[in-house]
Motif scaffolding. Sequence first.
Motif, PDB file in Angstrom:
ATOM      1  N   ASN A 311       0.831  -1.208   0.000  1.00 34.33           N
ATOM      2  CA  ASN A 311       0.000   0.000   0.000  1.00 34.33           C
ATOM      3  C   ASN A 311       0.867   1.260   0.000  1.00 34.33           C
ATOM      4  OD1 ASN A 311      -2.714   1.117   0.110  1.00 34.33           O
ATOM      5  ND2 ASN A 311      -2.178   1.855   2.150  1.00 34.33           N
ATOM      6  N   ILE A 312       1.964   1.222   0.749  1.00 35.81           N
ATOM      7  CA  ILE A 312       2.851   2.383   0.818  1.00 35.81           C
ATOM      8  C   ILE A 312       3.524   2.652  -0.528  1.00 35.81           C
ATOM      9  CG2 ILE A 312       5.001   3.256   1.820  1.00 35.81           C
ATOM     10  CD1 ILE A 312       4.170   1.857   4.438  1.00 35.81           C
ATOM     11  N   ILE A 313       4.023   1.600  -1.177  1.00 35.99           N
ATOM     12  CA  ILE A 313       4.722   1.807  -2.447  1.00 35.99           C
ATOM     13  C   ILE A 313       3.761   1.962  -3.623  1.00 35.99           C
ATOM     14  CG2 ILE A 313       6.744   0.550  -1.608  1.00 35.99           C
ATOM     15  CD1 ILE A 313       5.941  -1.758  -3.518  1.00 35.99           C
ATOM     16  N   GLY A 314       2.491   1.620  -3.399  1.00 34.66           N
ATOM     17  CA  GLY A 314       1.484   1.836  -4.414  1.00 34.66           C
ATOM     18  C   GLY A 314       1.460   0.811  -5.523  1.00 34.66           C
ATOM     19  N   GLU A 315       1.982  -0.378  -5.256  1.00 29.16           N
ATOM     20  CA  GLU A 315       1.940  -1.433  -6.262  1.00 29.16           C
ATOM     21  C   GLU A 315       2.083  -2.801  -5.595  1.00 29.16           C
ATOM     22  OE1 GLU A 315       5.917  -1.532  -8.583  1.00 29.16           O
ATOM     23  OE2 GLU A 315       5.701   0.562  -7.971  1.00 29.16           O
ATOM     24  N   ARG A 316       1.613  -3.816  -6.302  1.00 28.86           N
ATOM     25  CA  ARG A 316       1.657  -5.175  -5.775  1.00 28.86           C
ATOM     26  C   ARG A 316       3.031  -5.795  -6.034  1.00 28.86           C
ATOM     27  NH1 ARG A 316      -3.456  -7.504  -5.262  1.00 28.86           N
ATOM     28  NH2 ARG A 316      -2.363  -9.197  -4.189  1.00 28.86           N
ATOM     29  N   PHE A 317       3.468  -6.608  -5.092  1.00 31.40           N
ATOM     30  CA  PHE A 317       4.713  -7.360  -5.251  1.00 31.40           C
ATOM     31  C   PHE A 317       4.303  -8.817  -5.362  1.00 31.40           C
ATOM     32  CE2 PHE A 317       9.237  -8.035  -3.265  1.00 31.40           C
ATOM     33  CZ  PHE A 317       9.550  -8.896  -4.293  1.00 31.40           C
ATOM     34  N   GLU A 318       4.193  -9.276  -6.596  1.00 32.50           N
ATOM     35  CA  GLU A 318       3.762 -10.643  -6.870  1.00 32.50           C
ATOM     36  C   GLU A 318       4.793 -11.356  -7.732  1.00 32.50           C
ATOM     37  OE1 GLU A 318       0.002  -9.805  -8.727  1.00 32.50           O
ATOM     38  OE2 GLU A 318      -1.097  -9.975  -6.842  1.00 32.50           O
ATOM     39  N   PHE A 319       4.725 -12.680  -7.704  1.00 31.85           N
ATOM     40  CA  PHE A 319       5.654 -13.486  -8.482  1.00 31.85           C
ATOM     41  C   PHE A 319       4.901 -14.261  -9.572  1.00 31.85           C
ATOM     42  CE2 PHE A 319       7.635 -12.758  -4.417  1.00 31.85           C
ATOM     43  CZ  PHE A 319       8.952 -12.501  -4.739  1.00 31.85           C
TER      44      PHE A 319
END
Length: 319
Positions: A311-319
């Motif tokens: 939420n802070i970085i404004g993007e999802r971290f997915e693999f």
Amino acid sequence: MTFGFSTTAAEVATAFAQEITGKNVLVTGTSLNGVGYETALAIAPHANLLIITGYNLERLALSEAAIKREVPEANIRGLLFDLSSLAAVRKAAQKVNAYSEPIHVLIHNAAAPIGPFKLTVDKLESQTTTDLIGPFLFTKLVAPKLIAARTETYTPRVVLLTSIFHEYAQGFDFADIEYPDPAKYEPFKAYNQAKSAIVLLAAELSRRSGGAINGYSVSPGVAFTNIQQKPESFEIFFSSGIINSDGNPNLANFNWKTVPQSAATTLVAAFDPLLEDKPGIYLDDCKEMPIAGPNISDPVLPRQLWAVLENIIGERFEF
């Protein structure tokens, strides 16, 4: 050899020279008289490519020159960026992603001084951003470079430096991580929370990647580095009994390591082949240790932390 409290980074690197050979390694926070510098220096004789980073161009150049004096044949590439700025992290990640080489090992060593409350350009607390949010974003952005290093016999690694003090964190104030309140701020409370979160992050990175990347958290122990010598940190370290009034280490309260000893566990986490099937573990004194502290035993917390950081970085971290 048997590794332990007194083992140095160079000793570990020599033992795992075969594992380091041919690898491209990125180490953040490599200023002179720091754990990251000793980590980089130990890796330099063996690695195919050593990428060192810092937020100050002059200090970065001094570190590169010092390593070159010790290891003239080292292949070193400097990368300038400030982990406390999300825009700077994105710009640095773009540069890394433009490299022709994959990244085999990413070592998050950089840390902010433990000092008075300070907001970053992104209106986030400085320690939390440099120690946790910035590394999360950078790892997310360069994950393709790490995965590009994966083979049938090798899994790329992310090593995150935590602290023996991570166990003192009393839960997580996720709201304050997103919207820091100076009225709530206590220097060591912020430090302990960030370092505790790093332990969770290493384990959750390993779980979510599904075997694509192995994450490890590492305590360097207590060493007298450039962090304790920051002017803004003196009163905090003195009042807590870590250093004496003359600015030197308080030998009565802590079992101090030399800086080369302090960097040794990082090398174990980065290159020990026996850790291949132990992703997500926490290491101290060059060996696996139980994760301490009641606040990080809840299996829900890593997922909550991951969501907050996304939420802070404004993007999802997915693999």
